[in-house]
Design an enzyme around this catalytic site. Structure first.
Site, PDB file in Angstrom:
ATOM      1  N   GLU A 118      28.782  -4.897   1.440  1.00  0.00           N
ATOM      2  CA  GLU A 118      27.544  -4.137   1.476  1.00  0.00           C
ATOM      3  C   GLU A 118      27.596  -3.051   2.517  1.00  0.00           C
ATOM      4  O   GLU A 118      28.258  -3.171   3.526  1.00  0.00           O
ATOM      5  CB  GLU A 118      26.340  -5.037   1.760  1.00  0.00           C
ATOM      6  CG  GLU A 118      26.238  -5.533   3.164  1.00  0.00           C
ATOM      7  CD  GLU A 118      24.942  -6.296   3.383  1.00  0.00           C
ATOM      8  OE1 GLU A 118      24.415  -6.197   4.485  1.00  0.00           O
ATOM      9  OE2 GLU A 118      24.465  -6.968   2.471  1.00  0.00           O
ATOM     10  N   GLU A 123      25.248  -3.265  -2.187  1.00  0.00           N
ATOM     11  CA  GLU A 123      25.469  -4.687  -2.016  1.00  0.00           C
ATOM     12  C   GLU A 123      25.914  -5.270  -3.331  1.00  0.00           C
ATOM     13  O   GLU A 123      25.479  -4.875  -4.395  1.00  0.00           O
ATOM     14  CB  GLU A 123      24.167  -5.415  -1.640  1.00  0.00           C
ATOM     15  CG  GLU A 123      23.584  -5.024  -0.326  1.00  0.00           C
ATOM     16  CD  GLU A 123      22.463  -5.959   0.080  1.00  0.00           C
ATOM     17  OE1 GLU A 123      21.651  -6.319  -0.792  1.00  0.00           O
ATOM     18  OE2 GLU A 123      22.409  -6.306   1.253  1.00  0.00           O
TER      19      GLU A 123
END
Ligand SMILES: *[C@@H]1O[C@H](CO)[C@@H](O)[C@H](O)[C@H]1NC(C)=O
Ligand SMILES: *[C@@H]1O[C@H](CO)[C@@H](O)[C@H](O)[C@H]1NC(C)=O
Length: 290
Positions: A118, A123
């Site tokens: 991320e 992410e």
């Protein structure tokens, strides 16, 4: 009816019209000047051991050439269960940003295994095939169900203190590299993604040039408008780039199992170093505009 439509488009264009000037062009070895290595316990309690710069460079966990910067995790060591975790890297920008645009030109993002890779804007967990742009906040911050974005929201609750901490972003497909861009103002945070080879990538994004004008970038992949959350009151944020495994989100037993992953998350990380060979970031550049 006609008048309402006009009023809406005036509102949108006045909020979007903005030209920004390049203030940071981070390329290759420049990453070492712009970021600090954070050899700290993982805030998301992942199965990782964040190392310092000397350790990272000698183990080739970070690598810079003229126009590339690579960040990876250890992919050779079988871990003792009592060890601190898989060696990895967490970088935090020396600068912090409020109103600004940041463009991330990414040649390779972690894939092929199941890492939680991320940045503030990207992410993914457990090789689920999609990425999320996520806003993680204190309790009480929600997003409207209808937002001007192309991604599909997974949650409207941005509260990062909920057990799974999924945040309130949309998922969007982003296999392979491309450009991620974020615009933050006091009224909204927008995130765009264009895949490499996407003919719709704006020329100022692809060029990494001296100015960008976000009004020509089209509908963002993710939009976080200032409705219930006072985005103008958010503190300046740093850019954080890290690779973590089995954190509060990816390691959550139900999230992990639903991704089709074998055994437990910790066992898998301990015993399968080669599964992390493609878990690396390769950056062409990060450009910041203010
Ligand atoms: C270090 O990593 C880079 C990027 O993946 C690679 O090109 C280089 O060959 C590696 N160096 C060593 C000594 O393994
Ligand atoms: C953002 O929203 C908050 C709360 O809804 C409000 O107090 C604040 O004035 C808004 N800021 C701007 C710049 O619109």
């Amino acid at each position: 009816m006609h008048g309402a439509v006009l009023a809406l488009s005036f509102g949108v264009s006045s909020a979007l019209a903005a030209v920004y000037q390049n203030t940071e062009n981070i390329v290759g070895p420049g990453f070492y000047n712009s970021f600090n290595f954070e050899a700290i316990p993982d805030p998301t309690t992942g199965r990782v051991n964040y190392v310092d710069q000397a350790t990272a460079t000698s183990a080739n966990l970070t690598f810079a050439s003229g126009d590339k910067f690579v960040l990876r995790a250890d992919d050779t060591t079988v871990l003792d269960p009592s060890s601190a975790g898989r060696d990895s890297v967490r970088l935090q920008s020396k600068s912090a940003y409020s109103t600004h645009v940041a463009v991330f030109d990414i040649a390779h993002k972690p894939q092929g295994t199941w890492p939680a890779g991320e940045t503030d804007i990207l992410e993914g967990v457990n090789d689920q095939g999609t990425d999320q742009s996520t806003l993680h906040t204190a309790p009480g911050c929600t997003m409207p169900d209808s937002r001007p974005e192309t991604g599909t929201p997974v949650s409207s609750d941005c509260d990062g203190t909920t057990p799974s901490n999924t945040g309130c972003g949309p998922a969007f497909n982003a296999n392979g590299g491309g450009w991620y861009a974020m615009e933050r103002t006091s009224d909204f945070i927008y995130v765009w993604f264009w895949a490499r080879g996407d003919s719709s990538v704006p020329s100022d994004v692809a060029a990494g040039g001296s100015t960008v004008d976000t009004q020509f970038w089209g509908t963002p992949s993710a939009a976080f408008p200032n409705t219930s959350c006072d985005i103008g009151a958010f503190v300046a944020h740093n850019i954080i780039i890290h690779l973590t495994f089995c954190g509060a989100w990816a390691g959550d037993a139900s999230v992990y199992a639903s991704s089709g992953c074998p055994s437990t998350c910790y066992d898998f990380v301990n015993n399968n170093p080669s599964a992390f060979s493609d878990a690396f970031f390769e950056f062409n550049a990060i450009n910041v505009y203010t």
